[in-house]
Design a protein around this motif. Structure first.
Motif, PDB file in Angstrom:
ATOM      1  N   LEU A 165     -17.723   5.351  -9.833  1.00 61.05           N
ATOM      2  CA  LEU A 165     -16.376   4.784  -9.872  1.00 61.05           C
ATOM      3  C   LEU A 165     -15.806   4.703  -8.466  1.00 61.05           C
ATOM      4  O   LEU A 165     -15.819   5.686  -7.724  1.00 61.05           O
ATOM      5  N   PRO A 166     -15.284   3.548  -8.074  1.00 59.18           N
ATOM      6  CA  PRO A 166     -14.673   3.427  -6.755  1.00 59.18           C
ATOM      7  C   PRO A 166     -13.341   4.160  -6.701  1.00 59.18           C
ATOM      8  O   PRO A 166     -12.755   4.491  -7.742  1.00 59.18           O
ATOM      9  N   PRO A 167     -12.839   4.419  -5.505  1.00 61.54           N
ATOM     10  CA  PRO A 167     -11.521   5.060  -5.387  1.00 61.54           C
ATOM     11  C   PRO A 167     -10.408   4.101  -5.803  1.00 61.54           C
ATOM     12  O   PRO A 167     -10.575   2.877  -5.781  1.00 61.54           O
ATOM     13  N   LEU A 168      -9.303   4.659  -6.188  1.00 64.49           N
ATOM     14  CA  LEU A 168      -8.125   3.860  -6.523  1.00 64.49           C
ATOM     15  C   LEU A 168      -7.404   3.515  -5.227  1.00 64.49           C
ATOM     16  O   LEU A 168      -7.156   4.386  -4.391  1.00 64.49           O
ATOM     17  N   ARG A 169      -7.054   2.265  -5.066  1.00 66.30           N
ATOM     18  CA  ARG A 169      -6.443   1.838  -3.812  1.00 66.30           C
ATOM     19  C   ARG A 169      -5.037   2.415  -3.649  1.00 66.30           C
ATOM     20  O   ARG A 169      -4.436   2.916  -4.604  1.00 66.30           O
ATOM     21  N   GLN A 170      -4.518   2.327  -2.454  1.00 62.13           N
ATOM     22  CA  GLN A 170      -3.172   2.816  -2.150  1.00 62.13           C
ATOM     23  C   GLN A 170      -2.266   1.651  -1.815  1.00 62.13           C
ATOM     24  O   GLN A 170      -2.660   0.704  -1.128  1.00 62.13           O
ATOM     25  N   ILE A 171      -1.031   1.708  -2.306  1.00 55.71           N
ATOM     26  CA  ILE A 171       0.004   0.741  -1.954  1.00 55.71           C
ATOM     27  C   ILE A 171       1.024   1.456  -1.080  1.00 55.71           C
ATOM     28  O   ILE A 171       1.651   2.440  -1.499  1.00 55.71           O
ATOM     29  N   GLU A 172       1.171   0.981   0.143  1.00 55.37           N
ATOM     30  CA  GLU A 172       2.052   1.639   1.111  1.00 55.37           C
ATOM     31  C   GLU A 172       3.522   1.362   0.792  1.00 55.37           C
ATOM     32  O   GLU A 172       3.876   0.295   0.295  1.00 55.37           O
ATOM     33  N   LEU A 173       4.347   2.354   1.082  1.00 61.89           N
ATOM     34  CA  LEU A 173       5.793   2.181   1.002  1.00 61.89           C
ATOM     35  C   LEU A 173       6.302   1.696   2.362  1.00 61.89           C
ATOM     36  O   LEU A 173       5.762   2.065   3.394  1.00 61.89           O
ATOM     37  N   PRO A 174       7.357   0.866   2.428  1.00 60.60           N
ATOM     38  CA  PRO A 174       8.103   0.325   1.278  1.00 60.60           C
ATOM     39  C   PRO A 174       7.323  -0.776   0.566  1.00 60.60           C
ATOM     40  O   PRO A 174       6.492  -1.453   1.168  1.00 60.60           O
ATOM     41  N   ILE A 175       7.606  -0.925  -0.713  1.00 57.54           N
ATOM     42  CA  ILE A 175       6.925  -1.904  -1.540  1.00 57.54           C
ATOM     43  C   ILE A 175       7.541  -3.280  -1.298  1.00 57.54           C
ATOM     44  O   ILE A 175       8.772  -3.436  -1.331  1.00 57.54           O
ATOM     45  N   LEU A 176       6.694  -4.263  -1.040  1.00 57.69           N
ATOM     46  CA  LEU A 176       7.189  -5.589  -0.692  1.00 57.69           C
ATOM     47  C   LEU A 176       7.198  -6.546  -1.872  1.00 57.69           C
ATOM     48  O   LEU A 176       7.773  -7.635  -1.794  1.00 57.69           O
ATOM     49  N   GLN A 177       6.566  -6.165  -2.976  1.00 58.32           N
ATOM     50  CA  GLN A 177       6.486  -7.053  -4.131  1.00 58.32           C
ATOM     51  C   GLN A 177       7.816  -7.133  -4.874  1.00 58.32           C
ATOM     52  O   GLN A 177       8.689  -6.279  -4.713  1.00 58.32           O
ATOM     53  N   ASP A 178       7.942  -8.180  -5.706  1.00 58.96           N
ATOM     54  CA  ASP A 178       9.106  -8.301  -6.578  1.00 58.96           C
ATOM     55  C   ASP A 178       9.093  -7.183  -7.615  1.00 58.96           C
ATOM     56  O   ASP A 178       8.039  -6.597  -7.921  1.00 58.96           O
ATOM     57  N   LEU A 179      10.238  -6.882  -8.171  1.00 58.62           N
ATOM     58  CA  LEU A 179      10.329  -5.858  -9.209  1.00 58.62           C
ATOM     59  C   LEU A 179       9.579  -6.308 -10.464  1.00 58.62           C
ATOM     60  O   LEU A 179       9.480  -7.512 -10.740  1.00 58.62           O
ATOM     61  N   PRO A 180       9.034  -5.355 -11.236  1.00 60.13           N
ATOM     62  CA  PRO A 180       8.326  -5.733 -12.456  1.00 60.13           C
ATOM     63  C   PRO A 180       9.257  -6.385 -13.470  1.00 60.13           C
ATOM     64  O   PRO A 180      10.433  -6.043 -13.570  1.00 60.13           O
ATOM     65  N   GLU A 181       8.694  -7.327 -14.223  1.00 62.88           N
ATOM     66  CA  GLU A 181       9.457  -8.030 -15.242  1.00 62.88           C
ATOM     67  C   GLU A 181       8.501  -8.474 -16.340  1.00 62.88           C
ATOM     68  O   GLU A 181       7.279  -8.395 -16.195  1.00 62.88           O
ATOM     69  N   LEU A 182       9.055  -8.930 -17.445  1.00 64.21           N
ATOM     70  CA  LEU A 182       8.219  -9.421 -18.542  1.00 64.21           C
ATOM     71  C   LEU A 182       7.603 -10.758 -18.139  1.00 64.21           C
ATOM     72  O   LEU A 182       8.313 -11.705 -17.821  1.00 64.21           O
ATOM     73  N   LYS A 183       6.274 -10.812 -18.145  1.00 61.74           N
ATOM     74  CA  LYS A 183       5.577 -12.011 -17.696  1.00 61.74           C
ATOM     75  C   LYS A 183       4.723 -12.639 -18.795  1.00 61.74           C
ATOM     76  O   LYS A 183       4.357 -13.808 -18.684  1.00 61.74           O
ATOM     77  N   ILE A 184       4.369 -11.878 -19.811  1.00 63.30           N
ATOM     78  CA  ILE A 184       3.438 -12.382 -20.826  1.00 63.30           C
ATOM     79  C   ILE A 184       4.212 -12.967 -22.000  1.00 63.30           C
ATOM     80  O   ILE A 184       4.918 -12.246 -22.711  1.00 63.30           O
ATOM     81  N   ARG A 185       4.069 -14.268 -22.165  1.00 57.95           N
ATOM     82  CA  ARG A 185       4.752 -14.965 -23.258  1.00 57.95           C
ATOM     83  C   ARG A 185       3.778 -15.751 -24.135  1.00 57.95           C
ATOM     84  O   ARG A 185       4.107 -16.086 -25.272  1.00 57.95           O
TER      85      ARG A 185
END
Length: 352
Positions: A6-26
Motif C-alpha cells: 500500500l502506498p502512503p497517503l498523500r499530504q495536503i498542506e495548509l492553508p487549503i486552497l480548494q473551494d469548500l466541500p459541497e453537494l456535487k452528485i446529482r
C-alpha cells in the motif's frame, strides 16, 4: 504490522486552497466522475490502510481470547484522545436531551434538538479538537462532522452517514492532524471507530432512527457497513476462527465483525437467516476471512460508494478533491480473492 503493497497517503498542506466541500452528485454520471477523482482514490486507500493496520489485532476485553496474535494496546496519541473526547461529549448530549414521549415508531423529534445543538456548537467542537495550528481546516471538516450521525430532517441513519465520519477521519489525516502510520491507523479503527459505532447505536436506540435506504433482508446491515470490513480485516490472516462461527452466538467482542453481528441480535428477532440473509450467506458460503474481506470491499464500492441515492448526500470537494487524475496508482487494486458477481445484492448466494 507492515502495510504490504500500500502506498502512503498523500499530504495536503495548509492553508487549503480548494473551494469548500459541497453537494456535487446529482446524477448517475456524477457518480462515475467521482470514482475518477483524487478524493475517491484517497478514500479507498485510507480504508485499505485502516484495514491493513488491524490485521491480527483483537479488541481489549476481559477473559480468554479465541486467538491471541496481538492484543490491541490502549495507549494513543493526544490527537486520538481529543477525537474520543469529542465523541464522548456528543454521547453526553444524548443523556441531556431525552426522547420525547411520542407515538411514532421511528424518528423521535428530540433527535432534531440534538442535531441543532451539534450545528450550533460544531465550530467550538472543532476549535477544541484542532487547536490553533490546524484551525484553518475547520470549514473543510465541519460538513463531514455534521453529516456523520444521521439526517436531522429525515431522522434516519445509514451507510452514507457512516462514510461521512470515515471521510472526516481521512481529512484529518490528509492535513496531518493524524499521522498515516500503522499505530495511529490502528487506533482510528479500534478506539475511534468503535467509540463512534457505540455513539451511533445509542442515537439509534434513544431516538429511534430509521434505517436510511435499507435494502431490507437483502442488505448487509440496516445501518452500517465499515465495521464488517474492519472486523473481517482483523480476522483475515488467522485460521482458528472460521467464517461459520458467527452462526453460534453469543460471540466474543474481540473484533468489529462479531460486535456488529451481536448488535443485530440485540435489535432483531427471529432466525438469523431470515432477517440477515446476506450475512448468513457469507457464513455458510465463503471459505475464509480473506475472501470475506476482499468481497466486502467490492460490495462497499458497488452498494455504497456506487449508489447515487447514498453518495448524493456526501459533501465533496475541498480536502476530498474533485479533480480527476490520469492514473490510479494510489488507488489500491482489488484482490483477486474478491468474489465476482453481476448482482451485488447477494453475491454470496451464488457460491453454493
Amino acid at each position: 504490522m507492515p502495510q504490504t503493497g500500500l502506498p502512503p497517503l498523500r499530504q495536503i498542506e495548509l492553508p487549503i486552497l480548494q473551494d469548500l466541500p459541497e453537494l456535487k452528485i446529482r446524477t448517475d454520471q456524477d457518480v462515475e466522475v467521482w470514482k475518477s477523482t483524487k478524493g475517491y482514490a484517497d478514500y479507498l486507500l485510507f480504508l485499505h490502510r485502516l484495514s491493513e493496520a488491524v490485521v491480527d489485532c483483537t479488541l481489549p476485553l476481559p477473559g480468554p481470547q479465541l486467538y491471541t496474535p496481538s492484543l490491541f494496546d490502549s495507549s494513543s496519541s493526544q490527537e486520538i484522545d481529543r477525537i474520543l473526547a469529542l465523541l464522548d461529549t456528543l454521547s453526553d448530549w444524548v443523556d441531556e436531551i431525552p426522547p420525547l414521549q411520542t407515538p411514532q415508531r421511528f424518528g423521535n423529534l428530540a433527535f432534531r434538538t440534538w442535531g441543532a445543538r451539534l450545528e450550533e456548537r460544531s465550530d467550538d467542537l472543532l476549535s477544541d479538537l484542532l487547536g490553533e495550528k490546524f484551525a484553518s481546516a475547520s470549514p473543510y471538516l465541519k460538513p463531514y462532522l455534521l453529516t456523520s450521525f444521521g439526517s436531522f430532517l429525515r431522522m434516519d441513519y445509514g451507510t452514507g452517514h457512516e462514510s461521512s465520519f470515515a471521510i472526516f477521519l481521512l481529512c484529518l489525516t490528509l492535513i496531518r492532524f493524524l499521522q498515516p502510520d500503522p499505530d495511529e491507523e490502528r487506533h482510528l479503527v479500534l478506539s475511534v471507530f468503535v467509540r463512534y459505532l457505540q455513539l451511533c447505536w445509542k442515537l439509534q436506540d434513544v431516538y429511534k432512527l430509521e434505517p436510511a435506504g435499507s435494502h431490507g433482508v437483502w442488505g448487509l446491515d440496516d445501518y452500517t457497513f465499515l465495521g464488517y470490513i474492519f472486523g473481517s480485516g482483523q480476522l483475515r490472516d488467522q485460521t482458528d476462527i472460521t467464517v461459520a462461527s458467527v452462526l453460534n452466538p453469543p460471540l466474543p467482542q474481540s473484533n468489529l465483525y462479531f460486535m456488529s453481528i451481536m448488535r443485530i441480535h440485540q435489535v432483531k428477532h427471529g432466525p438469523f437467516y431470515e432477517h440477515s440473509s446476506q450475512l448468513h450467506s457469507i457464513a455458510v458460503g465463503v471459505p475464509n476471512w480473506g475472501k470475506v474481506h476482499s468481497g466486502l470491499f467490492k460490495m462497499y464500492e458497488a452498494e455504497v460508494l456506487g449508489k447515487r441515492v447514498v453518495v448524493q448526500h456526501l459533501p465533496l470537494g475541498g480536502l476530498m478533491e474533485w479533480n480527476t487524475h490520469g492514473d490510479q496508482r494510489h488507488a489500491p487494486a482489488m484482490s483477486r480473492d474478491a468474489f465476482t458477481t453481476a448482482d451485488t445484492r447477494a453475491p454470496w448466494a451464488h457460491r453454493r
